[in-house]
Enzyme design. Structure first.
Site, PDB file in Angstrom:
ATOM      1  N   GLU A   1       0.824  -1.216   0.000  1.00 13.20           N
ATOM      2  CA  GLU A   1       0.000   0.000   0.000  1.00 13.20           C
ATOM      3  C   GLU A   1       0.852   1.257   0.000  1.00 13.20           C
ATOM      4  O   GLU A   1       0.520   2.232  -0.675  1.00 13.20           O
ATOM      5  CB  GLU A   1      -0.962  -0.007   1.197  1.00 13.20           C
ATOM      6  CG  GLU A   1      -2.074  -1.024   1.079  1.00 13.20           C
ATOM      7  CD  GLU A   1      -2.902  -0.840  -0.188  1.00 13.20           C
ATOM      8  OE1 GLU A   1      -3.060   0.307  -0.647  1.00 13.20           O
ATOM      9  OE2 GLU A   1      -3.382  -1.842  -0.736  1.00 13.20           O
TER      10      GLU A   1
ATOM     11  N   TYR B   1      -6.356   6.943   3.641  1.00 18.63           N
ATOM     12  CA  TYR B   1      -6.520   5.859   2.671  1.00 18.63           C
ATOM     13  C   TYR B   1      -5.788   4.599   3.137  1.00 18.63           C
ATOM     14  O   TYR B   1      -6.346   3.493   3.122  1.00 18.63           O
ATOM     15  CB  TYR B   1      -6.027   6.252   1.263  1.00 18.63           C
ATOM     16  CG  TYR B   1      -5.885   5.004   0.442  1.00 18.63           C
ATOM     17  CD1 TYR B   1      -7.022   4.369  -0.055  1.00 18.63           C
ATOM     18  CD2 TYR B   1      -4.651   4.371   0.287  1.00 18.63           C
ATOM     19  CE1 TYR B   1      -6.922   3.158  -0.723  1.00 18.63           C
ATOM     20  CE2 TYR B   1      -4.533   3.161  -0.370  1.00 18.63           C
ATOM     21  CZ  TYR B   1      -5.685   2.563  -0.876  1.00 18.63           C
ATOM     22  OH  TYR B   1      -5.597   1.350  -1.499  1.00 18.63           O
TER      23      TYR B   1
ATOM     24  N   ASP C   1      -9.305   5.029  -3.107  1.00 20.28           N
ATOM     25  CA  ASP C   1      -8.121   5.573  -3.775  1.00 20.28           C
ATOM     26  C   ASP C   1      -8.572   6.375  -5.008  1.00 20.28           C
ATOM     27  O   ASP C   1      -9.761   6.599  -5.219  1.00 20.28           O
ATOM     28  CB  ASP C   1      -7.132   4.453  -4.130  1.00 20.28           C
ATOM     29  CG  ASP C   1      -7.627   3.565  -5.270  1.00 20.28           C
ATOM     30  OD1 ASP C   1      -8.798   3.739  -5.709  1.00 20.28           O
ATOM     31  OD2 ASP C   1      -6.856   2.724  -5.744  1.00 20.28           O
TER      32      ASP C   1
END
Ligand code: SF4
Length: 311
Positions: free
Chosen positions: A43, A126, A144
């Site tokens: 990520e 996020y 996203d």
């Protein structure tokens, strides 16, 4: 405006997108993993770098640093070296600092509570949401850029209407399927609902989509709406020579022997050798900012600035 979404519309959207995803899902090296550390690394890498470049580095990085403990014990320079090819090196610093905090305060295990995740270095909203879904199976949306674009078009949301976007995203997550659902939305945004020209005729949501209906209407009216919308979505061209220079400096430093210090003139000459010409005063300012961010070591006295890899 987001409509009050009737249950049957929510179910229809979920079923259609998950069926599409079952056949069209992208096979990516971080998919199907359950180790929170491996998910976090992916990520952070994906935050500002495309999937192809991340895929080229990801498994090599994990082989070198297979756990929070291994990453925490590494030198900063080793981490930056393993990060080469991804850009935005500040993320490597945050990931390194995050690993150290996870080891020191959480015994080497990523905490699963949102508040504890938010307190870790470099984890924004996020990334926290993505970890809650992908690592801990919580029913939360991970919004996203791709998901933002898909939902914005689907429900004809005003740009930057964060409240409506979040409301829609939360309503749509199917109970117990957040991993597949979030990845399905991301894949739809990457493969069909792209920033330039969405391929609506191939989309399983076409007849339910506000954007698609608007395009059909515009075509019928013979106006130029679609062109205007496409232009409005086109990203600004990147003009950041400062970012380019920072990247070149970090690349030079990560290949130096630990403890080496270059004079500013030496650094200037090395940059010139790779086609990056920069004034000494500008270079000094870049060097100080890299040192302040943990990406370099800078030693200054009255006459001189010397720079080396981070400690
Ligand atoms: S129909 Fe077109 S605009 Fe709507 S979600 Fe699908 S690809 Fe995107």
């Amino acid at each position: 405006m987001i409509p009050t979404l009737p249950d049957r519309l929510i179910t229809e959207l979920q079923q259609r997108l998950l069926a599409w995803y079952a056949v069209n899902r992208r096979d990516l090296p971080w998919r199907g993993r359950s180790d929170p550390y491996e998910i976090l690394v992916a990520e952070v890498m994906l935050q500002q770098t495309g999937v192809e470049r991340v895929a080229a580095v990801y498994e090599r990085f994990l082989a070198e640093f297979p756990s929070f403990a291994a990453l925490a014990a590494a030198r900063r320079q080793e981490v930056l070296r393993a990060w080469a090819g991804l850009g935005y090196n500040r993320r490597a610093v945050y990931l390194h600092e995050c690993a150290r905090v996870v080891v020191e305060r959480h015994g080497g295990c990523l905490p699963s509570e949102p508040e504890a995740l938010r307190r870790l270095p470099g984890l924004g909203p996020y990334t926290v949401a993505a970890l809650l879904s992908f690592a801990f199976g919580r029913d939360v949306p991970a919004i996203d850029t791709n998901v933002r674009r898909v939902l914005g078009r689907l429900f004809s949301l005003a740009p930057r209407d964060e409240r409506q976007l979040r409301a829609a995203a939360e309503l749509l997550v199917p109970a117990g399927r957040s991993v597949d659902w979030n990845q399905a939305l991301m894949d739809l945004g990457a493969v069909l609902c792209t920033a330039g020209q969405p391929r609506c005729s191939l989309c399983p949501l076409e007849d339910l989509c506000g954007w698609s209906r608007g395009q059909q209407e515009a075509r019928r009216n013979g106006d130029r709406v679609s062109m205007a919308l496409r232009v409005a979505e086109r990203p600004e061209p990147y003009l950041g020579s400062r970012r380019f220079l920072r990247g070149r400096v970090v690349a030079i430093l990560r290949d130096l022997a630990p403890g080496t210090l270059l004079t500013i003139e030496d650094l200037q000459a090395r940059l010139a050798a790779v086609g990056a010409h920069v004034e000494i005063s500008h270079l000094e300012e870049i060097v100080r900012s890299l040192a302040a961010e943990g990406l370099a070591t800078a030693r200054e006295d009255d006459h001189d600035v010397r720079i080396g890899p981070p400690d």
